[in-house]
Write an enzyme that holds these catalytic residues in place. Structure first.
Site, PDB file in Angstrom:
ATOM      1  N   ALA A  11     -38.028  58.528-127.316  1.00 59.39           N
ATOM      2  CA  ALA A  11     -38.874  57.427-126.966  1.00 59.39           C
ATOM      3  C   ALA A  11     -38.941  57.106-125.616  1.00 59.39           C
ATOM      4  O   ALA A  11     -38.924  56.020-125.442  1.00 59.39           O
ATOM      5  CB  ALA A  11     -38.363  56.380-127.819  1.00 59.39           C
ATOM      6  N   ARG A  41     -40.275  48.636-137.487  1.00 61.09           N
ATOM      7  CA  ARG A  41     -41.569  48.750-136.630  1.00 61.09           C
ATOM      8  C   ARG A  41     -41.655  48.083-135.136  1.00 61.09           C
ATOM      9  O   ARG A  41     -41.035  47.087-134.957  1.00 61.09           O
ATOM     10  CB  ARG A  41     -42.682  47.840-137.378  1.00 61.09           C
ATOM     11  CG  ARG A  41     -42.985  48.421-138.613  1.00 61.09           C
ATOM     12  CD  ARG A  41     -44.613  48.110-139.126  1.00 61.09           C
ATOM     13  NE  ARG A  41     -45.482  48.888-138.406  1.00 61.09           N
ATOM     14  CZ  ARG A  41     -45.932  50.271-138.746  1.00 61.09           C
ATOM     15  NH1 ARG A  41     -45.333  50.881-139.926  1.00 61.09           N
ATOM     16  NH2 ARG A  41     -46.822  50.911-138.281  1.00 61.09           N
ATOM     17  N   ASN A 103     -40.686  70.148-118.944  1.00 64.06           N
ATOM     18  CA  ASN A 103     -40.846  70.540-117.753  1.00 64.06           C
ATOM     19  C   ASN A 103     -40.091  71.908-117.620  1.00 64.06           C
ATOM     20  O   ASN A 103     -38.974  71.782-118.174  1.00 64.06           O
ATOM     21  CB  ASN A 103     -40.525  69.633-116.780  1.00 64.06           C
ATOM     22  CG  ASN A 103     -41.503  69.706-115.317  1.00 64.06           C
ATOM     23  OD1 ASN A 103     -42.379  70.664-115.367  1.00 64.06           O
ATOM     24  ND2 ASN A 103     -41.488  68.700-114.624  1.00 64.06           N
ATOM     25  N   LYS A 182     -46.555  76.147-112.943  1.00 72.35           N
ATOM     26  CA  LYS A 182     -46.000  74.788-112.657  1.00 72.35           C
ATOM     27  C   LYS A 182     -44.760  75.041-112.236  1.00 72.35           C
ATOM     28  O   LYS A 182     -44.340  74.445-111.162  1.00 72.35           O
ATOM     29  CB  LYS A 182     -46.314  73.841-113.766  1.00 72.35           C
ATOM     30  CG  LYS A 182     -45.631  72.532-113.488  1.00 72.35           C
ATOM     31  CD  LYS A 182     -46.109  71.602-114.381  1.00 72.35           C
ATOM     32  CE  LYS A 182     -46.231  70.160-113.943  1.00 72.35           C
ATOM     33  NZ  LYS A 182     -44.734  69.619-113.530  1.00 72.35           N
ATOM     34  N   ASN A 200     -42.762  63.618-101.541  1.00 71.54           N
ATOM     35  CA  ASN A 200     -43.332  65.220-101.488  1.00 71.54           C
ATOM     36  C   ASN A 200     -43.910  65.573-100.147  1.00 71.54           C
ATOM     37  O   ASN A 200     -43.552  66.662 -99.737  1.00 71.54           O
ATOM     38  CB  ASN A 200     -44.099  65.345-102.538  1.00 71.54           C
ATOM     39  CG  ASN A 200     -43.744  65.435-103.932  1.00 71.54           C
ATOM     40  OD1 ASN A 200     -42.363  65.347-103.990  1.00 71.54           O
ATOM     41  ND2 ASN A 200     -44.459  65.301-105.047  1.00 71.54           N
ATOM     42  N   GLU A 263     -33.367  68.191-114.080  1.00 70.11           N
ATOM     43  CA  GLU A 263     -33.993  69.423-114.869  1.00 70.11           C
ATOM     44  C   GLU A 263     -33.975  70.707-113.901  1.00 70.11           C
ATOM     45  O   GLU A 263     -34.557  71.820-114.345  1.00 70.11           O
ATOM     46  CB  GLU A 263     -35.340  69.095-115.443  1.00 70.11           C
ATOM     47  CG  GLU A 263     -35.338  68.096-116.446  1.00 70.11           C
ATOM     48  CD  GLU A 263     -36.539  67.965-117.470  1.00 70.11           C
ATOM     49  OE1 GLU A 263     -36.494  68.028-118.356  1.00 70.11           O
ATOM     50  OE2 GLU A 263     -37.605  67.595-116.601  1.00 70.11           O
TER      51      GLU A 263
HETATM   52  P1  NAD Z   1     -37.125  60.517-120.591  1.00 72.39           P
HETATM   53  O1  NAD Z   1     -35.859  60.444-120.119  1.00 72.39           O
HETATM   54  O2  NAD Z   1     -38.002  59.021-120.061  1.00 72.39           O
HETATM   55  O3  NAD Z   1     -37.302  60.410-122.037  1.00 72.39           O
HETATM   56  C1  NAD Z   1     -36.602  61.387-122.744  1.00 72.39           C
HETATM   57  C2  NAD Z   1     -36.058  60.391-124.268  1.00 72.39           C
HETATM   58  O4  NAD Z   1     -35.593  61.523-125.051  1.00 72.39           O
HETATM   59  C3  NAD Z   1     -35.086  59.596-124.101  1.00 72.39           C
HETATM   60  O5  NAD Z   1     -35.673  58.307-124.370  1.00 72.39           O
HETATM   61  C4  NAD Z   1     -33.936  59.932-124.743  1.00 72.39           C
HETATM   62  O6  NAD Z   1     -33.230  58.984-125.346  1.00 72.39           O
HETATM   63  C5  NAD Z   1     -34.702  60.770-125.861  1.00 72.39           C
HETATM   64  N1  NAD Z   1     -33.772  61.607-126.520  1.00 72.39           N
HETATM   65  C6  NAD Z   1     -32.890  62.658-126.155  1.00 72.39           C
HETATM   66  N2  NAD Z   1     -31.987  63.219-127.221  1.00 72.39           N
HETATM   67  C7  NAD Z   1     -32.658  62.671-128.204  1.00 72.39           C
HETATM   68  C8  NAD Z   1     -32.398  62.841-129.628  1.00 72.39           C
HETATM   69  N3  NAD Z   1     -31.465  63.737-129.932  1.00 72.39           N
HETATM   70  N4  NAD Z   1     -33.087  62.178-130.522  1.00 72.39           N
HETATM   71  C9  NAD Z   1     -33.918  61.359-130.234  1.00 72.39           C
HETATM   72  N5  NAD Z   1     -34.369  61.123-128.690  1.00 72.39           N
HETATM   73  C10 NAD Z   1     -33.429  61.545-127.714  1.00 72.39           C
HETATM   74  O7  NAD Z   1     -38.010  61.460-119.998  1.00 72.39           O
HETATM   75  P2  NAD Z   1     -39.486  61.867-119.891  1.00 72.39           P
HETATM   76  O8  NAD Z   1     -39.837  61.309-118.442  1.00 72.39           O
HETATM   77  O9  NAD Z   1     -40.373  61.329-120.976  1.00 72.39           O
HETATM   78  O10 NAD Z   1     -39.847  63.324-119.769  1.00 72.39           O
HETATM   79  C11 NAD Z   1     -39.591  64.296-120.980  1.00 72.39           C
HETATM   80  C12 NAD Z   1     -40.045  65.689-120.708  1.00 72.39           C
HETATM   81  O11 NAD Z   1     -41.412  65.638-120.282  1.00 72.39           O
HETATM   82  C13 NAD Z   1     -39.230  66.084-119.504  1.00 72.39           C
HETATM   83  O12 NAD Z   1     -38.967  67.409-119.421  1.00 72.39           O
HETATM   84  C14 NAD Z   1     -40.198  65.915-118.253  1.00 72.39           C
HETATM   85  O13 NAD Z   1     -39.944  66.794-117.111  1.00 72.39           O
HETATM   86  C15 NAD Z   1     -41.407  66.146-118.776  1.00 72.39           C
HETATM   87  N6  NAD Z   1     -42.612  65.448-118.200  1.00 72.39           N
HETATM   88  C16 NAD Z   1     -42.484  64.319-117.851  1.00 72.39           C
HETATM   89  C17 NAD Z   1     -43.627  63.649-117.062  1.00 72.39           C
HETATM   90  C18 NAD Z   1     -43.483  62.102-116.707  1.00 72.39           C
HETATM   91  O14 NAD Z   1     -44.179  61.630-116.029  1.00 72.39           O
HETATM   92  N7  NAD Z   1     -42.528  61.245-117.103  1.00 72.39           N
HETATM   93  C19 NAD Z   1     -44.649  64.224-116.774  1.00 72.39           C
HETATM   94  C20 NAD Z   1     -44.742  65.657-117.226  1.00 72.39           C
HETATM   95  C21 NAD Z   1     -43.523  66.252-117.794  1.00 72.39           C
HETATM   96  O1  KPL Z   2     -44.324  67.860-111.059  1.00 74.04           O
HETATM   97  C1  KPL Z   2     -43.850  67.185-109.993  1.00 74.04           C
HETATM   98  C2  KPL Z   2     -42.687  66.659-110.121  1.00 74.04           C
HETATM   99  O2  KPL Z   2     -42.380  65.449-109.553  1.00 74.04           O
HETATM  100  O3  KPL Z   2     -42.039  67.129-111.099  1.00 74.04           O
HETATM  101  C3  KPL Z   2     -44.647  67.103-108.803  1.00 74.04           C
HETATM  102  C4  KPL Z   2     -45.576  68.191-108.643  1.00 74.04           C
HETATM  103  C5  KPL Z   2     -43.615  67.772-107.311  1.00 74.04           C
HETATM  104  C6  KPL Z   2     -45.266  65.869-108.375  1.00 74.04           C
HETATM  105  O4  KPL Z   2     -44.177  65.091-108.012  1.00 74.04           O
END
Ligand code: NAD
Ligand code: KPL
Length: 298
Positions: A11, A41, A103, A182, A200, A263
């Site tokens: 979440a 909820r 990611n 990516k 960046n 990461e």
């Molecule tokens: P985040 O840290 O906000 O959320 C991750 C969530 O997973 C946390 O709430 C954590 O408590 C939960 N979690 C971890 N282990 C768990 C478990 N065992 N059971 C239940 N919940 C658990 O991270 P995020 O920003 O949402 O990113 C998630 C992935 O998406 C990453 O790999 C990130 O690189 C990728 N991503 C994020 C974005 C962005 O804008 N936030 C964009 C593209 C990709």
């Molecule tokens: O994907 C990105 C990240 O921050 O993880 C970029 C493309 C570098 C944009 O900030």
């Protein structure tokens, strides 16, 4: 008739974004949260361009799941993914489709191997989201998400995401190539911004940062070529992302600023391992990782 049960695992920012986006088209998923709370909820809020919508969803921890998981969107960080999936493994239905939103690379391969009885999909997303408060997400950057199966040749399983969904989602038959595209950009930009604690766009300084960036691009291009992937436009793509996202603080730089684990093991770490397997030297990537480690950024 049994309707598919949709679940979102995690979440955080992406979990809330995807859960709210599904709820907005009438597929209200259950949101799987870390152990601790009871089933409850929650009012899930989504803010876009200053407008907020609210959806009522069920938040449940793994041990309280009371329905088969048919469609699962995994929104944990890469390092948490396997453990999170194992915690809900008994509830996955035989026909479960699992979509991984992490990611970087490496975690998807592990999941595909360990959950080979299920159809595992991966996604590569340029959406940007952050939590304004628990269960309140801001969709700050409207990007696109490519999805495709990691194993096999299935084309259906997530059809609902491809048309009239609030996020832009497209199917790609070779999702691994999309993940590489990516990863190649991220492994040039992210670690460097964390090391220099900069935005960046500041990597294009015409000086030390930029010359290091160029070396990372060259080495990354060699690894892509070694993998048989297109690499010629990498320099332009990396510079383009630095320019378009000039004001962004990369996800890795944000994690470093907050003292959180990054990461990078799934970004530069993955690239370095692939380079070693191909016997391609990547000294600047290794130096970058060593300097980040020395600075306490892991
Ligand atoms: P985040 O840290 O906000 O959320 C991750 C969530 O997973 C946390 O709430 C954590 O408590 C939960 N979690 C971890 N282990 C768990 C478990 N065992 N059971 C239940 N919940 C658990 O991270 P995020 O920003 O949402 O990113 C998630 C992935 O998406 C990453 O790999 C990130 O690189 C990728 N991503 C994020 C974005 C962005 O804008 N936030 C964009 C593209 C990709
Ligand atoms: O994907 C990105 C990240 O921050 O993880 C970029 C493309 C570098 C944009 O900030």
């Amino acid at each position: 008739m049994h309707c598919d049960n949709w679940f979102v695992l995690g979440a955080g920012s992406m979990g809330c974004l995807w859960a709210a986006s599904l709820a907005s088209i009438g597929i209200t998923p259950r949101l799987i949260v870390r152990a601790g709370g009871d089933q409850q909820r929650v009012a899930l809020r989504l803010t876009v361009a200053g407008q907020t919508q609210q959806f009522s969803v069920e938040a449940v921890c793994a041990r309280l799941i009371n329905a088969p998981v048919d469609r699962l969107i995994v929104c944990t960080k890469a390092r948490d993914t396997l453990a999170a999936l194992h915690s809900i493994e008994p509830f996955l239905s035989d026909n479960c489709h699992i979509l991984l939103l992490q990611n970087g690379m490496g975690s998807q391969e592990m999941v595909a191997k360990m959950f080979s009885n299920h159809t595992v999909w991966a996604a590569s997303s340029t959406d940007g989201a952050y939590l304004m408060a628990p269960f309140h997400v801001c969709h700050a950057g409207l990007g696109e998400t490519w999805i495709g199966p990691l194993t096999g040749t299935v084309t259906d399983g997530f059809d609902e995401l491809l048309d009239n969904f609030r996020l832009t989602v497209r199917y790609h038959a070779d999702i691994e190539q999309k993940l590489w595209e990516k990863l190649a950009v991220n492994c040039c930009i992210n670690g460097l911004t964390a090391l220099f604690d900069c935005r960046n766009g500041e990597l294009l300084d015409g000086d030390v940062k930029q010359s290091w960036l160029d070396k990372l691009v060259d080495e990354t291009a060699l690894v892509l070529q070694g993998m048989g992937l297109p690499a010629t436009s990498l320099h332009d793509r990396v510079y383009g992302v630095c320019q378009i996202t000039a004001d962004n603080i990369s996800s890795t730089c944000q994690d470093a600023r907050l003292g959180r684990a990054t990461e990078l093991p799934f970004i530069n770490g993955f690239l370095i391992d692939k380079a070693a397997a191909l016997t391609i030297p990547v000294p600047h990537h290794r130096t970058l990782m060593a300097q980040l480690e020395a600075a306490g950024i892991h």
